[in-house]
Design a protein around this motif. Sequence first.
Motif, PDB file in Angstrom:
ATOM      1  N   ALA A 199       0.848   7.190  -6.483  1.00 56.25           N
ATOM      2  CA  ALA A 199      -1.380   7.917  -7.411  1.00 56.25           C
ATOM      3  C   ALA A 199      -0.656   9.247  -6.184  1.00 56.25           C
ATOM      4  O   ALA A 199      -1.361  10.011  -6.541  1.00 56.25           O
ATOM      5  CB  ALA A 199      -1.679   7.258  -6.404  1.00 56.25           C
ATOM      6  N   GLY A 200       0.693   9.577  -5.631  1.00 55.41           N
ATOM      7  CA  GLY A 200       0.935  11.243  -5.246  1.00 55.41           C
ATOM      8  C   GLY A 200       0.622  11.891  -4.319  1.00 55.41           C
ATOM      9  O   GLY A 200       0.193  12.419  -3.434  1.00 55.41           O
ATOM     10  N   MET A 201       0.038  10.306  -2.866  1.00 53.75           N
ATOM     11  CA  MET A 201      -0.360  10.626  -1.449  1.00 53.75           C
ATOM     12  C   MET A 201       0.504  10.748  -0.922  1.00 53.75           C
ATOM     13  O   MET A 201       0.208  10.280   0.867  1.00 53.75           O
ATOM     14  CB  MET A 201      -1.905   9.568  -1.492  1.00 53.75           C
ATOM     15  CG  MET A 201      -3.183   9.253  -2.662  1.00 53.75           C
ATOM     16  SD  MET A 201      -4.409   8.599  -1.902  1.00 53.75           S
ATOM     17  CE  MET A 201      -3.491   7.372  -2.437  1.00 53.75           C
ATOM     18  N   VAL A 202       1.109   9.729  -0.723  1.00 55.34           N
ATOM     19  CA  VAL A 202       2.511   9.808   0.143  1.00 55.34           C
ATOM     20  C   VAL A 202       3.736  10.010  -0.816  1.00 55.34           C
ATOM     21  O   VAL A 202       4.440   9.440  -1.702  1.00 55.34           O
ATOM     22  CB  VAL A 202       2.528   7.991   0.879  1.00 55.34           C
ATOM     23  CG1 VAL A 202       3.937   7.949   1.658  1.00 55.34           C
ATOM     24  CG2 VAL A 202       1.482   8.092   1.492  1.00 55.34           C
ATOM     25  N   ASN A 203       5.034  10.672   0.431  1.00 59.36           N
ATOM     26  CA  ASN A 203       5.915  11.231  -0.207  1.00 59.36           C
ATOM     27  C   ASN A 203       6.758  10.140   0.358  1.00 59.36           C
ATOM     28  O   ASN A 203       6.564   9.581   1.245  1.00 59.36           O
ATOM     29  CB  ASN A 203       6.498  12.801   0.541  1.00 59.36           C
ATOM     30  CG  ASN A 203       5.320  13.578  -0.041  1.00 59.36           C
ATOM     31  OD1 ASN A 203       4.834  13.568  -0.989  1.00 59.36           O
ATOM     32  ND2 ASN A 203       5.132  14.431   0.855  1.00 59.36           N
ATOM     33  N   ARG A 234       0.755  12.208 -11.887  1.00 56.01           N
ATOM     34  CA  ARG A 234      -1.265  11.191 -11.410  1.00 56.01           C
ATOM     35  C   ARG A 234      -2.690  11.504 -12.415  1.00 56.01           C
ATOM     36  O   ARG A 234      -2.874   9.717 -12.503  1.00 56.01           O
ATOM     37  CB  ARG A 234      -1.639  12.256 -10.205  1.00 56.01           C
ATOM     38  CG  ARG A 234      -0.886  12.498  -8.924  1.00 56.01           C
ATOM     39  CD  ARG A 234      -1.381  13.321  -7.949  1.00 56.01           C
ATOM     40  NE  ARG A 234      -1.121  14.442  -8.578  1.00 56.01           N
ATOM     41  CZ  ARG A 234      -0.406  14.978  -8.020  1.00 56.01           C
ATOM     42  NH1 ARG A 234      -0.493  14.812  -7.443  1.00 56.01           N
ATOM     43  NH2 ARG A 234      -0.750  15.997  -8.190  1.00 56.01           N
ATOM     44  N   PRO A 247      -8.886   1.377  -5.166  1.00 53.98           N
ATOM     45  CA  PRO A 247      -8.434   1.029  -4.231  1.00 53.98           C
ATOM     46  C   PRO A 247      -9.618  -0.145  -2.865  1.00 53.98           C
ATOM     47  O   PRO A 247     -10.766  -0.805  -3.546  1.00 53.98           O
ATOM     48  CB  PRO A 247      -9.573   2.641  -2.635  1.00 53.98           C
ATOM     49  CG  PRO A 247     -10.403   2.808  -3.730  1.00 53.98           C
ATOM     50  CD  PRO A 247      -9.811   2.917  -5.813  1.00 53.98           C
ATOM     51  N   SER A 267       0.892  -0.813   0.395  1.00 51.87           N
ATOM     52  CA  SER A 267      -0.195  -0.049  -0.078  1.00 51.87           C
ATOM     53  C   SER A 267       0.954   1.256  -0.284  1.00 51.87           C
ATOM     54  O   SER A 267       0.890   2.440  -0.827  1.00 51.87           O
ATOM     55  CB  SER A 267      -0.546  -0.153   1.558  1.00 51.87           C
ATOM     56  OG  SER A 267      -2.287  -1.289   1.301  1.00 51.87           O
ATOM     57  N   THR A 268       1.790   1.034   0.273  1.00 51.21           N
ATOM     58  CA  THR A 268       3.169   2.854   0.438  1.00 51.21           C
ATOM     59  C   THR A 268       3.627   2.620  -0.571  1.00 51.21           C
ATOM     60  O   THR A 268       3.275   3.983  -0.547  1.00 51.21           O
ATOM     61  CB  THR A 268       3.807   1.928   1.434  1.00 51.21           C
ATOM     62  OG1 THR A 268       3.375   2.155   2.817  1.00 51.21           O
ATOM     63  CG2 THR A 268       5.285   3.422   1.617  1.00 51.21           C
ATOM     64  N   ASN A 290       1.061   3.547  -2.958  1.00 49.79           N
ATOM     65  CA  ASN A 290       0.768   5.814  -2.635  1.00 49.79           C
ATOM     66  C   ASN A 290       1.455   6.504  -2.823  1.00 49.79           C
ATOM     67  O   ASN A 290       1.230   7.852  -2.757  1.00 49.79           O
ATOM     68  CB  ASN A 290       0.114   5.272  -0.961  1.00 49.79           C
ATOM     69  CG  ASN A 290      -1.224   4.705  -0.409  1.00 49.79           C
ATOM     70  OD1 ASN A 290      -2.135   5.257  -1.487  1.00 49.79           O
ATOM     71  ND2 ASN A 290      -0.797   4.215   0.842  1.00 49.79           N
TER      72      ASN A 290
END
Length: 333
Positions: A68-72, A93, A100, A61-62, A65
């Motif tokens: 997807a640009g949701m986690v740096n 993106r 999900p 999941s990391t 994400n």
Amino acid sequence: MPNESQTIRTAPALALEIKGLEKVYGRAGSPRRKHALKGIDLEVPRGSIFALLGPNGAGKSTLINILAGMVNKSGGTAKVWGIDIDEDPRQARAAIGIVPQELNIDAFFSPRELLDLQAGLYGVPKSERRTDEILELVELADKADAYTRSLSGGMRRRLLVAKAMVHNPPILVLDEPTAGVDIELRRKLWDNVRELNRRGVTILLTTHYLEEAEELCDRIAIINHGEVIACDTKENLMRRLDAKTVTVTVAEDLPEVPEKLPHALSSFSVQISGPNRLTFEFRKSDGPIARILGALASAGFHIQDISTEESDLEDIFLELTSAKQGAGRIHAA
């Protein structure tokens, strides 16, 4: 869907290209600091159905994400459809659609309204929206104007796939798409995935159903403790374990392993598994089953029944993710 001639002419060879990707949660020196991704290298060929497998907490999941640009990310590089996620995050993106695990759908909208809303969020002009085409593709055209709260769980899963496709991404990430879905609906989703892939969409699939990866995917990566421990074609991974078990029922009683078994079977592990049953364990590369049957017949046994069992993707997964395997890795040559 992407225009096929344009896709072939302009698309990169790799849909996803990840090098040395790292993610660390927590401050340096903190006891809660966690190294979630440890230098991930991964290449997903354009047009493939690619499975990303791993136990809970492995880092799947990391990784998704980050794409997807949701986690740096903390280090390394990642390209989505040839676009570096740092240099051009917006375009990166736009090249990926995420389905999900959670059924995060507004119950008071219809499927048609949800797809139009999603298309608007991505800036897709009304003249270029393919709402009806996408609903037809995921077999929800007859539910286009129904409230989503009236849809079954399987229909809602397919609606999530439709939402992810509104901006025409060349890559679709399916994060546990069939979790909690019964067998019939799961196969329906599999058919949808195959159809999307036939239309040129690259699929990245995470799943806990190993038979799903074995059924759908042509390449498989296994991630554990933030590291890729295997990445190869499905066929090469299946050859990783070529163990086979053959159980033969004979007419004769077998109080003990018969000494008259021919020398041709000396390399096979054999035991009595019932009053009239012999079980042979061997590697498929050691020889065909006919070798066993021929040797038994020549020794005077009358064969009444035979059953076989061989390793599958689950065996490989368990072998590679077990603690006994240490840091061993398998990658394509």
